[in-house]
Design an enzyme around this catalytic site. Structure first.
Site, PDB file in Angstrom:
ATOM      1  N   ASP A  48      45.738  23.799  33.982  1.00  0.00           N
ATOM      2  CA  ASP A  48      46.243  23.114  32.776  1.00  0.00           C
ATOM      3  C   ASP A  48      45.801  21.650  32.712  1.00  0.00           C
ATOM      4  O   ASP A  48      46.250  20.917  31.840  1.00  0.00           O
ATOM      5  CB  ASP A  48      47.773  23.204  32.723  1.00  0.00           C
ATOM      6  CG  ASP A  48      48.432  22.543  33.918  1.00  0.00           C
ATOM      7  OD1 ASP A  48      47.701  22.053  34.816  1.00  0.00           O
ATOM      8  OD2 ASP A  48      49.681  22.497  33.965  1.00  0.00           O
ATOM      9  N   ARG A 107      40.648  -5.741  28.141  1.00  0.00           N
ATOM     10  CA  ARG A 107      40.553  -6.527  26.907  1.00  0.00           C
ATOM     11  C   ARG A 107      41.896  -6.624  26.187  1.00  0.00           C
ATOM     12  O   ARG A 107      42.074  -7.469  25.324  1.00  0.00           O
ATOM     13  CB  ARG A 107      39.482  -5.935  25.976  1.00  0.00           C
ATOM     14  CG  ARG A 107      38.083  -6.326  26.415  1.00  0.00           C
ATOM     15  CD  ARG A 107      37.026  -5.683  25.592  1.00  0.00           C
ATOM     16  NE  ARG A 107      37.009  -4.240  25.785  1.00  0.00           N
ATOM     17  CZ  ARG A 107      36.142  -3.418  25.202  1.00  0.00           C
ATOM     18  NH1 ARG A 107      35.238  -3.908  24.384  1.00  0.00           N
ATOM     19  NH2 ARG A 107      36.180  -2.130  25.440  1.00  0.00           N
ATOM     20  N   GLN A 108      42.844  -5.743  26.556  1.00  0.00           N
ATOM     21  CA  GLN A 108      44.175  -5.827  25.932  1.00  0.00           C
ATOM     22  C   GLN A 108      45.050  -6.710  26.815  1.00  0.00           C
ATOM     23  O   GLN A 108      46.002  -6.260  27.442  1.00  0.00           O
ATOM     24  CB  GLN A 108      44.765  -4.428  25.783  1.00  0.00           C
ATOM     25  CG  GLN A 108      43.951  -3.569  24.816  1.00  0.00           C
ATOM     26  CD  GLN A 108      44.608  -2.245  24.526  1.00  0.00           C
ATOM     27  OE1 GLN A 108      45.818  -2.189  24.267  1.00  0.00           O
ATOM     28  NE2 GLN A 108      43.845  -1.165  24.569  1.00  0.00           N
ATOM     29  N   HIS A 141      37.838  -9.084  32.504  1.00  0.00           N
ATOM     30  CA  HIS A 141      37.533  -9.584  31.157  1.00  0.00           C
ATOM     31  C   HIS A 141      38.061 -11.006  30.985  1.00  0.00           C
ATOM     32  O   HIS A 141      37.394 -11.856  30.406  1.00  0.00           O
ATOM     33  CB  HIS A 141      38.106  -8.644  30.103  1.00  0.00           C
ATOM     34  CG  HIS A 141      37.867  -9.147  28.720  1.00  0.00           C
ATOM     35  ND1 HIS A 141      36.601  -9.275  28.197  1.00  0.00           N
ATOM     36  CD2 HIS A 141      38.715  -9.588  27.763  1.00  0.00           C
ATOM     37  CE1 HIS A 141      36.677  -9.763  26.972  1.00  0.00           C
ATOM     38  NE2 HIS A 141      37.955  -9.966  26.695  1.00  0.00           N
ATOM     39  N   LYS A 203      31.790 -16.144  17.269  1.00  0.00           N
ATOM     40  CA  LYS A 203      31.975 -14.809  16.694  1.00  0.00           C
ATOM     41  C   LYS A 203      33.372 -14.753  16.085  1.00  0.00           C
ATOM     42  O   LYS A 203      34.318 -15.273  16.670  1.00  0.00           O
ATOM     43  CB  LYS A 203      31.864 -13.813  17.863  1.00  0.00           C
ATOM     44  CG  LYS A 203      31.853 -12.370  17.530  1.00  0.00           C
ATOM     45  CD  LYS A 203      31.549 -11.532  18.793  1.00  0.00           C
ATOM     46  CE  LYS A 203      32.774 -11.162  19.590  1.00  0.00           C
ATOM     47  NZ  LYS A 203      32.532 -10.204  20.675  1.00  0.00           N
TER      48      LYS A 203
HETATM   49  C1  R5P Z   1      34.338  -9.372  24.253  1.00  0.00           C
HETATM   50  O1  R5P Z   1      35.194 -10.238  24.267  1.00  0.00           O
HETATM   51  C2  R5P Z   1      33.660  -8.897  25.487  1.00  0.00           C
HETATM   52  O2  R5P Z   1      33.381  -9.932  26.374  1.00  0.00           O
HETATM   53  C3  R5P Z   1      32.396  -8.143  25.164  1.00  0.00           C
HETATM   54  O3  R5P Z   1      31.516  -9.007  24.475  1.00  0.00           O
HETATM   55  C4  R5P Z   1      32.662  -6.963  24.287  1.00  0.00           C
HETATM   56  O4  R5P Z   1      33.782  -6.292  24.760  1.00  0.00           O
HETATM   57  C5  R5P Z   1      31.496  -6.021  24.276  1.00  0.00           C
HETATM   58  O5  R5P Z   1      31.814  -4.933  23.476  1.00  0.00           O
HETATM   59  P1  R5P Z   1      30.741  -4.288  22.485  1.00  0.00           P
HETATM   60  O6  R5P Z   1      29.539  -3.946  23.320  1.00  0.00           O
HETATM   61  O7  R5P Z   1      31.449  -3.067  21.947  1.00  0.00           O
HETATM   62  O8  R5P Z   1      30.439  -5.284  21.428  1.00  0.00           O
END
Ligand code: R5P
Length: 322
Positions: A48, A107-108, A141, A203
């Site tokens: 399962d 990242r979270q 991160h 960005k």
């Molecule tokens: C963002 O803050 C990270 O440092 C990376 O730039 C990002 O997570 C990369 O993700 P992706 O390749 O999906 O743009």
């Protein structure tokens, strides 16, 4: 790192390295650097889908290291790690270090809007509840994630080994590019090693998966960009950076360096852009990039092995980077 046979003899019986199923090649390579085998452990699935773990050697009183990047399939690999920790704890391991070369959910690490979780913190709590006594990881991160752990964290960086690889290129006329504000610190570390200036890309997030580039801060005209990042996931960040740099007059001769090659979605397509001369990553995450010509991999195994030896011997880990 001490000589492997001497280390193996001295540590025989006191230290064990185990691997989950996420990246057994890396665990084997780490153990190989130390001259010891990976400890025997069965990790299987019930029909399962439930995970079954059986540690097949005594770990009573031992210093144990579990290698498991929480890369895709993230939730499977994470759950498996928790179950391995539980098995080792109940088998009376003296100390359990989780070796998570790539820390998924990193990242979270904060709330960016109301009613969101801080999953990177929750993962830390679960690892500690599961039995982790220490964490050994590479290029989180955000370094602040260390503070989510009330246990010792050894946070290694691959900037040195990736920087050494980049230094082997003709980069006299290059600039190190941080693809967003969060990578300025890392870009500065590369730039200091390579003696190059830093360029920053501003960005802006326009949706959960979309960002747009607002400004390129710094001179790129006629320069060779070296775009650095902690991870490449969909490749969208690199793709947008490449386009912005070319628009700004940079040479179509771009190098890309990242620690974690998650590579999902269109990543391979984006990284195959004709202006990208080479992509170099580490092996914190297993394969997938074989599909990409021109991609180079450097191994983090010697770095991790050296850190494990130092943790085991109670000597300084930061001296590795001195
Ligand atoms: C963002 O803050 C990270 O440092 C990376 O730039 C990002 O997570 C990369 O993700 P992706 O390749 O999906 O743009």
């Amino acid at each position: 790192m001490s000589k492997a046979p001497d280390f193996a003899k001295a540590m025989s019986g006191k230290l064990e390295i185990f691997s989950g199923t996420a990246h057994p090649q890396l665990a084997t390579e780490i153990a190989g650097c130390m001259g010891i085998p990976v400890g025997p452990m069965a990790v299987t699935r019930f029909p399962d889908g439930e995970i079954y773990v059986k540690v097949e050697t005594s770990v009573r009183g031992k210093d144990v290291y579990v290698v498991q990047p929480t890369c895709p399939p993230v939730n499977e690999n994470f759950t498996e790690l928790l179950i391995i920790l539980d098995a080792l704890r109940r088998a009376s391991a003296r100390r359990i270090t989780t070796v998570i070369p790539y820390y998924g959910y990193g990242r979270q690490d904060k709330k960016t809007a109301g009613r969101e979780p801080i999953t990177a913190r929750m993962i830390a709590d679960m690892l500690i509840a599961g039995g982790a006594d220490r964490l050994l990881t590479i290029d989180l991160h955000s370094p602040q994630i260390q503070g989510f752990f009330d246990i010792p964290v050894d946070h290694l960086t691959a900037v040195g080994i990736l920087g050494e690889h980049l230094g082997g290129h003709d980069i006299g006329d290059s600039v190190v590019v941080a693809p967003d504000a969060g990578r300025v610190n890392m870009a500065t570390q590369y730039a200091n090693r390579l003696n190059l200036p830093v360029v920053i890309i501003h960005k802006r997030r326009t949706g959960p998966e979309e960002t747009e580039i607002v400004h390129v801060v710094g001179e790129v005209r006629g320069k060779q960009p070296i775009i650095i990042d902690d991870m490449i996931t969909t490749g969208g960040t690199i793709n947008r950076s490449v386009r912005a740099l070319l628009d700004g007059g940079a040479k179509a001769d771009i190098l890309v360096a990242a620690t974690h090659a998650v590579l999902v979605g269109k990543a391979i397509e984006y990284l195959s852009h004709p202006a990208i001369k080479e992509v170099v990553v580490t092996n914190t995450i297993p394969g997938g990039w074989e599909r990409l010509g021109g991609l180079k991999e450097v191994s983090v195994a010697p770095l991790i092995a050296s850190a494990i030896q130092r943790i085991h011997a109670d000597t300084s880990v930061s001296e590795i980077f001195a």
